[in-house]
Design a protein around this motif. Structure first.
Motif, PDB file in Angstrom:
ATOM      1  N   UNK A   1      -5.432   8.917  -4.393  1.00 13.03           N
ATOM      2  CA  UNK A   1      -6.489   7.809  -4.111  1.00 13.03           C
ATOM      3  C   UNK A   1      -5.804   6.593  -4.053  1.00 13.03           C
ATOM      4  N   UNK A   2      -4.623   6.264  -4.871  1.00 11.60           N
ATOM      5  CA  UNK A   2      -3.744   5.309  -4.950  1.00 11.60           C
ATOM      6  C   UNK A   2      -2.824   5.088  -3.657  1.00 11.60           C
ATOM      7  N   UNK A   3      -2.421   6.413  -3.383  1.00  9.00           N
ATOM      8  CA  UNK A   3      -1.257   6.343  -2.091  1.00  9.00           C
ATOM      9  C   UNK A   3      -2.166   6.011  -0.680  1.00  9.00           C
ATOM     10  N   UNK A   4      -3.243   6.585  -0.837  1.00 11.81           N
ATOM     11  CA  UNK A   4      -4.047   6.363   0.424  1.00 11.81           C
ATOM     12  C   UNK A   4      -4.509   5.091   0.627  1.00 11.81           C
ATOM     13  N   UNK A   5      -4.962   4.381  -0.440  1.00  9.30           N
ATOM     14  CA  UNK A   5      -5.535   3.109  -0.487  1.00  9.30           C
ATOM     15  C   UNK A   5      -4.391   2.286   0.139  1.00  9.30           C
ATOM     16  N   UNK A   6      -3.147   2.349  -0.561  1.00 13.13           N
ATOM     17  CA  UNK A   6      -1.764   1.447  -0.292  1.00 13.13           C
ATOM     18  C   UNK A   6      -1.504   1.808   1.323  1.00 13.13           C
ATOM     19  N   UNK A   7      -1.200   2.909   1.608  1.00  9.93           N
ATOM     20  CA  UNK A   7      -0.993   3.341   2.977  1.00  9.93           C
ATOM     21  C   UNK A   7      -1.985   2.896   4.236  1.00  9.93           C
ATOM     22  N   UNK A   8      -3.098   2.954   4.184  1.00  8.28           N
ATOM     23  CA  UNK A   8      -4.084   2.921   5.123  1.00  8.28           C
ATOM     24  C   UNK A   8      -4.680   1.620   5.073  1.00  8.28           C
ATOM     25  N   UNK A   9      -5.065   0.975   3.693  1.00  9.82           N
ATOM     26  CA  UNK A   9      -5.834  -0.345   3.650  1.00  9.82           C
ATOM     27  C   UNK A   9      -4.883  -1.462   3.497  1.00  9.82           C
ATOM     28  N   UNK A  10      -3.479  -1.172   3.051  1.00  6.06           N
ATOM     29  CA  UNK A  10      -2.459  -2.168   3.234  1.00  6.06           C
ATOM     30  C   UNK A  10      -2.653  -3.134   1.942  1.00  6.06           C
ATOM     31  N   UNK A  11      -3.432  -2.796   1.096  1.00  8.20           N
ATOM     32  CA  UNK A  11      -3.801  -3.662  -0.276  1.00  8.20           C
ATOM     33  C   UNK A  11      -2.716  -3.355  -1.168  1.00  8.20           C
ATOM     34  N   UNK A  12      -2.272  -4.421  -1.777  1.00  7.92           N
ATOM     35  CA  UNK A  12      -1.234  -4.308  -2.793  1.00  7.92           C
ATOM     36  C   UNK A  12      -2.102  -4.092  -4.080  1.00  7.92           C
ATOM     37  N   UNK A  13      -1.439  -3.408  -5.080  1.00  8.28           N
ATOM     38  CA  UNK A  13      -2.230  -3.008  -6.398  1.00  8.28           C
ATOM     39  C   UNK A  13      -2.577  -4.337  -7.029  1.00  8.28           C
ATOM     40  N   UNK A  14      -1.905  -5.511  -6.752  1.00  9.52           N
ATOM     41  CA  UNK A  14      -2.333  -6.696  -7.591  1.00  9.52           C
ATOM     42  C   UNK A  14      -3.530  -7.444  -7.098  1.00  9.52           C
ATOM     43  N   UNK A  15      -3.893  -7.105  -5.895  1.00  9.78           N
ATOM     44  CA  UNK A  15      -5.012  -7.764  -5.043  1.00  9.78           C
ATOM     45  C   UNK A  15      -6.207  -7.206  -5.752  1.00  9.78           C
ATOM     46  N   UNK A  16      -7.249  -8.267  -5.870  1.00  9.26           N
ATOM     47  CA  UNK A  16      -8.557  -8.160  -6.706  1.00  9.26           C
ATOM     48  C   UNK A  16      -9.444  -7.020  -5.949  1.00  9.26           C
ATOM     49  N   UNK A  17      -9.072  -6.698  -4.656  1.00 10.04           N
ATOM     50  CA  UNK A  17      -9.891  -5.870  -3.972  1.00 10.04           C
ATOM     51  C   UNK A  17      -9.376  -4.279  -4.102  1.00 10.04           C
ATOM     52  N   UNK A  18      -8.153  -4.262  -4.867  1.00  7.98           N
ATOM     53  CA  UNK A  18      -7.524  -2.816  -4.511  1.00  7.98           C
ATOM     54  C   UNK A  18      -8.378  -1.786  -5.346  1.00  7.98           C
ATOM     55  N   UNK A  19      -8.536  -2.204  -6.616  1.00  6.51           N
ATOM     56  CA  UNK A  19      -8.922  -1.260  -7.617  1.00  6.51           C
ATOM     57  C   UNK A  19     -10.448  -0.767  -6.942  1.00  6.51           C
ATOM     58  N   UNK A  20     -11.216  -1.723  -6.688  1.00  8.46           N
ATOM     59  CA  UNK A  20     -12.822  -1.325  -6.173  1.00  8.46           C
ATOM     60  C   UNK A  20     -12.621  -0.597  -5.044  1.00  8.46           C
ATOM     61  N   UNK A  21     -11.675  -0.533  -4.181  1.00  6.07           N
ATOM     62  CA  UNK A  21     -11.495   0.145  -2.813  1.00  6.07           C
ATOM     63  C   UNK A  21     -10.653   1.476  -3.418  1.00  6.07           C
ATOM     64  N   UNK A  22      -9.904   1.513  -4.229  1.00  6.59           N
ATOM     65  CA  UNK A  22      -9.238   2.754  -4.803  1.00  6.59           C
ATOM     66  C   UNK A  22     -10.245   3.599  -5.354  1.00  6.59           C
ATOM     67  N   UNK A  23     -11.304   2.967  -5.969  1.00  4.48           N
ATOM     68  CA  UNK A  23     -12.315   3.669  -6.710  1.00  4.48           C
ATOM     69  C   UNK A  23     -13.288   4.331  -5.580  1.00  4.48           C
TER      70      UNK A  23
END
Length: 300
Positions: free
Chosen positions: A271-293
């Motif tokens: 889930x983390x790898x997909x979120x970073x690669x496809x959405x381009x969100x940085x793990x520090x961004x406030x949207x990252x965790x909601x999208x990752x979930x």
């Protein structure tokens, strides 16, 4: 001999129009009124792209030819659904249209184009269209596909889908209001108009056609993640946009290369790898965790 040229083509075709424009500028009398050129294309800065192609082709002639043309960017909004095979140049379009044109390049000498309106800054109008029309259209496609609908208009006949689409574009409107100062009541009317456009049964658009290329539509600055990221940065709601992302992740179409690739990535990546690669969100961004979930519900 014309004074105005508008090009209604895709961004990949712009470079093929450039030689025609260069030839036209060479033949144009230097003392004539500058040719007014506008690319009527969804791509942001499409006229700038066309101008770059023209300038490159003109080479050393450009300093002389540049005074013979004015290039202005536009924001165009009109739904053109998939056309029947063999329809030729008889193209079906919706009756609604909006055409905003930047007025600065014309230096006060505006072309006479019925129905067009001229603005100082195209940016807000481009984002209003992207974050409402494009976001709403794609959200309808993905929610509709998930519910088993074939056509966009039929999908919006389902009150639950209409509510979900309305929720997503209400959240994008909140971003537009805060960022660009659009009036809330104007945005509300704009959303109502957009939904009614999508419901038009005379436009035979399918959820499959509108939903194609899901990886691109899930990328960082596109119609879901782009506005949701800005909303999260300002503490605004994102539940409707996340629901659209959830539906997009469930999209399947064996005939669409990106849809097939989407399924493969959800199977092979965390889930983390997909979120970073496809959405381009940085793990520090406030949207990252909601999208990752949300992504985690779809990964193997």
């Amino acid at each position: 001999s014309a004074d105005v040229v508008t090009c209604a083509v895709g961004p990949t075709v712009l470079k093929f129009i450039a030689p025609v424009l260069v030839a036209g500028l060479r033949a144009r009398v230097a003392s004539a009124r500058p040719l007014q050129v506008m690319a009527c294309e969804n791509a942001i800065g499409a006229t700038d792209q066309l101008r770059e192609h023209v300038e490159s082709l003109a080479g050393d002639e450009w300093p002389d030819l540049s005074s013979r043309a004015v290039f202005a960017n536009t924001a165009v909004d009109r739904i053109v659904p998939g056309q029947p095979e063999g329809a030729g140049i008889d193209v079906t379009v919706e009756p609604f249209f909006e055409w905003a044109i930047e007025q600065g390049p014309f230096d006060g000498d505006l072309p006479s184009i019925p129905g067009a309106h001229f603005v100082d800054d195209l940016g807000p109008f481009i984002e209003r269209k992207l974050f409402t029309v494009n976001t709403g259209h794609a959200a309808t496609a993905y929610h509709g596909a998930l519910a088993g609908f074939e056509k966009i208009a039929d999908a919006l006949s389902d009150p639950d889908i209409e509510q979900k689409v309305g929720s997503a574009i209400s959240e994008t409107s909140a971003v537009l209001e805060q960022k660009h100062g659009f009036a809330a009541e104007d945005l509300s009317e704009y959303r109502r108009t957009i939904i009614e456009r999508f419901k038009n049964p005379a436009l035979p658009d399918t959820v499959t056609r509108v939903g194609r290329q899901p990886l691109r539509k899930l990328s960082r600055h596109e119609r879901f993640i782009g506005p949701a990221a800005e909303a999260a940065e300002h503490g605004l709601g994102v539940a409707g946009l996340l629901a659209a992302v959830d539906a997009a992740l469930a999209f399947e179409d064996p005939a669409d290369e990106q849809a097939v690739e989407l399924r493969a990535k959800l199977t092979s990546l965390s889930a983390d790898a997909f979120t970073a690669e496809v959405t381009g969100l940085d793990p520090s961004h406030p949207l990252y965790v909601p999208v990752r979930d949300v992504v985690a519900r779809h990964t193997a």
